[in-house]
Design an enzyme around this catalytic site. Structure first.
Site, mmCIF file in Angstrom:
data_model
loop_
_atom_site.group_PDB
_atom_site.id
_atom_site.type_symbol
_atom_site.label_atom_id
_atom_site.label_comp_id
_atom_site.label_asym_id
_atom_site.label_seq_id
_atom_site.Cartn_x
_atom_site.Cartn_y
_atom_site.Cartn_z
ATOM 1 N N HIS A 237 -7.488 -6.028 -1.340
ATOM 2 C CA HIS A 237 -5.916 -5.020 -0.905
ATOM 3 C C HIS A 237 -5.333 -5.838 0.139
ATOM 4 O O HIS A 237 -4.041 -5.743 0.081
ATOM 5 C CB HIS A 237 -6.492 -3.759 -0.874
ATOM 6 C CG HIS A 237 -5.393 -2.780 -0.387
ATOM 7 N ND1 HIS A 237 -4.309 -2.439 -1.137
ATOM 8 C CD2 HIS A 237 -4.888 -1.876 0.588
ATOM 9 C CE1 HIS A 237 -3.424 -1.699 -0.733
ATOM 10 N NE2 HIS A 237 -4.023 -1.340 0.541
ATOM 11 N N SER B 222 0.900 -1.238 -0.088
ATOM 12 C CA SER B 222 -0.054 0.131 0.052
ATOM 13 C C SER B 222 0.642 1.256 0.125
ATOM 14 O O SER B 222 1.760 1.336 -0.968
ATOM 15 C CB SER B 222 -0.923 -0.103 1.085
ATOM 16 O OG SER B 222 -1.940 0.911 1.033
ATOM 17 N N ASP C 234 0.542 -4.005 -4.405
ATOM 18 C CA ASP C 234 -0.775 -3.020 -4.191
ATOM 19 C C ASP C 234 -0.382 -1.811 -3.934
ATOM 20 O O ASP C 234 -0.909 -1.283 -2.731
ATOM 21 C CB ASP C 234 -1.729 -3.951 -3.539
ATOM 22 C CG ASP C 234 -3.132 -3.601 -4.421
ATOM 23 O OD1 ASP C 234 -3.214 -3.241 -5.571
ATOM 24 O OD2 ASP C 234 -4.296 -3.643 -3.661
#
Length: 270
Positions: free
Chosen positions: A173, A95, A118
């Site tokens: 996610h 992230s 991601d």
């Protein structure tokens, strides 16, 4: 965070409060500062590992030449002397941590490569993209990425080194985090930390992709074909490239707009 009482010398643990932000005009400035702080910490962590390998890092009471160990003073840190291969170092993040990983490898070439799980690339300033000369592996989630973020990813320097991108379908996610293993099955899907693919199958795939990429980078060899071969074994839920469609509108205009916040002087939380 640890803090030493100046009077008693006692070490106290101070909680770090999460900084919650709304959609205000200062978000980029705060996130950019956070990202730079994290990059500094990544580089510092690598330097500490170097000191451990040199035998210069130890308990504070032994007055070592290098960093002083505060927690873990009874551990024998000398057992790692001359046993760590610091010449092969990569940096991995998820992230916002993925943005940190890519930025850290741009700031310090002591990191031979980066793996972005991601990634959210909003916190990276536009000048840094041209410095991303180290190889990077980007593993994205099919339903989490969006056009503006993908445009930022496309700005990474692909001329200097490989920038490999693969997309996972039917995961979420949080599938790259530990949460997905703590609540497998229905409960994990209910709380949004797991997709339809078994977390163990997804984890096996992204671990194998990552390890294959790292081994090729550390051997100073092209990684694409080897990583692609691994991805083909998981082709039921891993695809090369991205599913996100982007238009021809350049992302630089939005970058410059939010980066105007950097010119404003105010107190920023980290």
């Amino acid at each position: 965070m640890l803090e030493t009482d100046p009077i008693s010398g006692k070490i106290n643990e101070i909680p770090i409060k999460m900084l919650m932000l709304g959609d205000d005009e200062r978000e980029f400035k705060k996130r950019n500062q956070q990202n730079h702080k994290r990059v500094t910490e990544c580089i510092r962590a690598l330097h500490v590992l170097e000191e451990i390998n040199l035998g210069q890092c130890g308990p504070i009471d032994k007055k070592p030449k290098g960093s002083k160990i505060i927690v873990g003073q009874n551990f024998d840190w000398q057992q790692f002397k001359n046993r760590l291969d610091i010449s092969k170092a990569g940096v991995i993040g998820h992230s916002m941590g993925a943005a940190t990983a890519v930025a850290a490898s741009a700031f310090s070439t002591d990191f031979q490569c980066a793996v972005a799980l991601d990634g959210w690339f909003y916190p990276i300033e536009h000048e840094l993209y041209s410095q991303t000369s180290q190889p990077a592996l980007l593993l994205n989630v099919h339903d989490w990425q969006w056009p503006e973020n993908m445009k930022r990813i496309y700005k990474l320097d692909k001329e200097s080194s490989e920038k490999l991108m693969f997309t996972f379908k039917n995961i979420v996610h949080q599938s790259f985090s530990d949460f997905t293993y703590l609540m497998p099955g229905y409960l994990g899907r209910k709380f949004g930390v797991q997709g339809d693919i078994s977390p163990f199958n997804a984890g096996e795939a992204y671990m194998e992709l990552t390890v294959t990429f790292l081994r090729k980078c550390f051997a100073n060899e092209p990684a694409l074909e080897a990583v692609r071969e691994v991805a083909n074994r998981y082709s039921d839920f891993v695809m090369e490239g991205t599913n996100v469609k982007v238009d021809d509108e350049p992302v630089e205009k939005e970058m410059y707009r939010v980066e105007e916040q950097l010119d404003n002087v105010d107190e920023i939380g980290v």
